[in-house]
Design a protein around this motif. Structure first.
Motif, short mmCIF file in Angstrom:
data_model
loop_
_atom_site.label_atom_id
_atom_site.label_comp_id
_atom_site.label_asym_id
_atom_site.label_seq_id
_atom_site.Cartn_x
_atom_site.Cartn_y
_atom_site.Cartn_z
N PHE A 89 0.83 -1.19 0.00
CA PHE A 89 0.00 0.00 0.00
C PHE A 89 0.88 1.25 0.00
CE2 PHE A 89 -2.47 -3.39 1.77
CZ PHE A 89 -3.77 -3.16 1.36
N ARG A 90 0.31 2.33 -0.46
CA ARG A 90 0.99 3.62 -0.44
C ARG A 90 0.96 4.19 0.97
NH1 ARG A 90 2.47 7.59 -3.94
NH2 ARG A 90 2.21 9.74 -3.22
N GLY B 59 -0.63 12.48 -0.14
CA GLY B 59 0.69 13.09 -0.12
C GLY B 59 1.17 13.50 -1.50
N ASN B 60 2.40 13.98 -1.56
CA ASN B 60 3.01 14.38 -2.83
C ASN B 60 3.11 13.19 -3.77
OD1 ASN B 60 3.56 17.10 -2.06
ND2 ASN B 60 5.28 16.37 -0.82
N ARG B 61 3.08 13.47 -5.07
CA ARG B 61 3.17 12.41 -6.09
C ARG B 61 4.39 12.65 -6.97
NH1 ARG B 61 -0.92 8.14 -5.81
NH2 ARG B 61 -2.44 9.00 -4.34
N ASP B 62 5.18 11.60 -7.14
CA ASP B 62 6.37 11.67 -7.98
C ASP B 62 6.26 10.57 -9.04
OD1 ASP B 62 9.18 11.00 -8.87
OD2 ASP B 62 9.63 12.68 -7.54
N PRO B 63 6.60 10.88 -10.30
CA PRO B 63 6.48 9.87 -11.36
C PRO B 63 7.27 8.59 -11.10
CG PRO B 63 6.83 12.05 -12.31
CD PRO B 63 7.01 12.20 -10.82
N CYS B 64 8.29 8.66 -10.24
CA CYS B 64 9.09 7.45 -9.99
C CYS B 64 8.26 6.34 -9.36
CB CYS B 64 10.31 7.79 -9.12
SG CYS B 64 9.95 8.17 -7.40
N LEU C 283 0.57 14.07 9.84
CA LEU C 283 0.45 13.85 8.40
C LEU C 283 0.31 15.18 7.66
CD1 LEU C 283 -1.88 10.72 8.16
CD2 LEU C 283 0.49 10.89 7.40
N ASP C 284 -0.49 16.09 8.21
CA ASP C 284 -0.65 17.40 7.58
C ASP C 284 0.69 18.12 7.49
OD1 ASP C 284 -3.35 16.98 7.29
OD2 ASP C 284 -3.92 18.13 9.07
N ASP D 2 7.79 12.37 -1.98
CA ASP D 2 6.81 11.33 -2.22
C ASP D 2 7.35 10.03 -1.63
OD1 ASP D 2 4.92 9.53 -3.05
OD2 ASP D 2 5.20 9.87 -5.20
N ARG D 3 6.76 9.59 -0.54
CA ARG D 3 7.23 8.36 0.10
C ARG D 3 6.83 7.12 -0.69
NH1 ARG D 3 6.74 8.67 6.70
NH2 ARG D 3 7.53 10.80 7.02
N GLY D 4 5.77 7.21 -1.50
CA GLY D 4 5.33 6.03 -2.23
C GLY D 4 5.01 4.89 -1.28
#
Length: 470
Positions: free
Chosen positions: A113-114, A119-124, A382-383, A392-394
């Motif tokens: 799971f994410r 949160g932030n989104r990174d293409p990686c 979290l905020d 982005d922790r992914g």
């Protein structure tokens, strides 16, 4: 000749029965066939899978000692959004409703799971959804006393049973007939860091100020570094290098062109026959080669008010999360030291009985994220992470694991980990910030946590001997 002696007649009978049910229901039916096989090392299969263009998962846990390798996605439960845990559970129940199972093991989902869907989104991380749990076409399960092969087949009413069985035989022999792939030949790399040391310590300093103003009591700040190697990184060789840490849970999840790999010390929740065990893991110091110094470092950690406070926050949060879901909750009164090669942590064991109506994913949803990876209070932390961490922790610091048809399963927390893609490797580490944290010491703690994986990357680049074709 395959290294797995598979009962293909039994597989045929299982798929045939599922096909008859699919014809009756006019809808696909899940067939799960398992059989005992000769001793085989799932880590060896992971090494053989490198360059094999399909998703795979490797898992090795301790206490209980289970090692698994699955390859070739047969069914994927892929969910986006806040309700990802409950949606996965509902879809899992739907898959099991008309399933046909032959053999000692039932169907087993494996995935992750994410960390934070908002949160932030990174293409990686594009190949790693908010939730992705897979039934692998074939899954080897290794326990101390025996080995099993588990085959999952989603049988359509129009399927040809003989063709399906032949495809499984080809699939198994394709992987088992491959040679182990050599590690990449050089450990040379360039190092990049999105936020330099001064910037990260400034973030930590601001977090301390917010905590002292009582905005929250703890926040976990992570950082990442990127290593660009001069040869592609071999995830199988990297896991082999990480396996020297006997106290860690190992994992590797390959999706698309990337592999999320690591050796984490932290379990989120394990349920076997209705019995839950987990632990609180927070409070960190380094190890030392000198036994006397190492012992003294552990004593200082144990006596530290700051570290004990940080640890207590995690214990209480887990207690609050579990209380509505379990009975006979037992929490050790005092923490112990959990020693790893580079660091040692405060650890408190927690056990309970799971209530009848509760499933493992209910527990995972209630516990994640714990104060050990997010902070306290949860929402305020979290905020703050979303606004200030700029990362982005992914799947980093998120639940990774498996569950079966009987309610058993095991989820760990994806720490001490890296996202590998060709020559690129993103490494992640974090630490808990409380009111009396020193930003310099916290930064050094993240460096210490990164160093274990960095050393494993170096070790994985050393030449290894290829096995003869089986």
């Amino acid at each position: 000749m395959s290294i797995l002696d598979v009962d293909y007649t039994g597989l045929y009978l299982c798929i045939e029965e599922a096909h008859k049910k699919a014809l009756e229901t006019a809808s696909p039916v899940l067939a799960a066939f398992s059989c005992v096989v000769a001793t085989v090392d799932p880590l060896s299969l992971l090494e053989r899978a490198q360059g094999y263009h399909d998703s795979y998962a490797f898992w090795k846990s301790r206490d209980p000692a289970v090692c698994m390798f699955g390859w070739g996605t047969e069914v994927e439960i892929n969910v986006q959004g806040e309700t990802r845990f409950s949606e996965v559970q509902a879809l899992w129940r739907s898959l099991l409703e008309h399933s046909v199972c032959h053999g000692p093991l039932g169907p087993r989902l494996v995935g992750g799971f994410r960390f934070d869907v908002d949160g932030n989104r990174d293409p990686c991380w594009r190949d790693f959804p908010d939730a992705c749990m897979s039934l692998y076409k074939t899954l080897v399960v290794h326990a101390p006393d025996r080995n099993w092969l588990l085959c999952h087949c989603y049988v359509d009413p129009g399927a040809d049973v003989a063709v399906l069985v032949a495809s499984y035989k080809k699939h198994i022999e394709l992987l088992c007939g491959r040679e182990k792939k050599l590690a990449h030949g050089s450990s040379n790399f360039a190092l990049y860091e999105p936020a330099n040391a001064a910037q990260w310590k400034s973030k930590a300093r601001l977090a301390v100020e917010k905590i002292q103003c009582q905005a929250f009591t703890k926040v976990v700040l992570a950082r990442s570094v990127q290593q660009v190697h001069d040869e592609p990184i071999n995830p199988g060789a990297l896991v082999r290098a990480l396996s020297s840490n006997s106290q860690a849970h190992l994992f590797a999840f390959s999706r698309g062109g990337s592999c999320f790999v690591g050796a984490t010390p932290e379990r989120l929740a394990c349920v076997l026959d209705g019995n839950l065990h987990t632990h609180a893991l927070a409070g960190t110091t380094r190890r030392d080669e000198d036994a006397a110094i190492d012992r003294r470092l552990g004593e200082i950690l144990f006596e530290s008010n700051k570290e004990r406070h940080e640890h207590a926050l995690v214990v209480e949060a887990i207690r609050e999360a579990l209380t509505p879901l379990v009975s006979e909750l037992e929490i050790s009164q005092e923490p112990t030291l959990h020693c790893l090669p580079k660091v040692q942590h405060l650890n408190t064991a927690i056990r309970a009985k799971v209530k009848r109506e509760v499933c493992l994913l209910n527990i995972v949803a209630a516990m994640h994220p714990t104060p050990a990876v997010a902070g306290h209070s949860r929402q305020a932390a979290l905020d703050y992470i979303r606004k200030h961490e700029e990362l982005d922790r992914g799947w980093y610091a998120a639940p990774l694991g498996w569950l079966d048809a009987d309610g058993n399963g095991d989820f760990i927390v994806g720490l001490r980990s890296a996202l590998v893609s060709g020559v690129n490797c993103r490494l992640f580490a974090g630490c808990g910030i409380v009111s009396d944290s020193d930003p310099e010491q916290e930064y050094q703690e993240t460096c210490l946590k990164l160093s274990g994986l960095q050393q494993a990357l170096i070790d994985s680049a050393r030449p290894i001997v290829s096995l003869m074709r089986a």
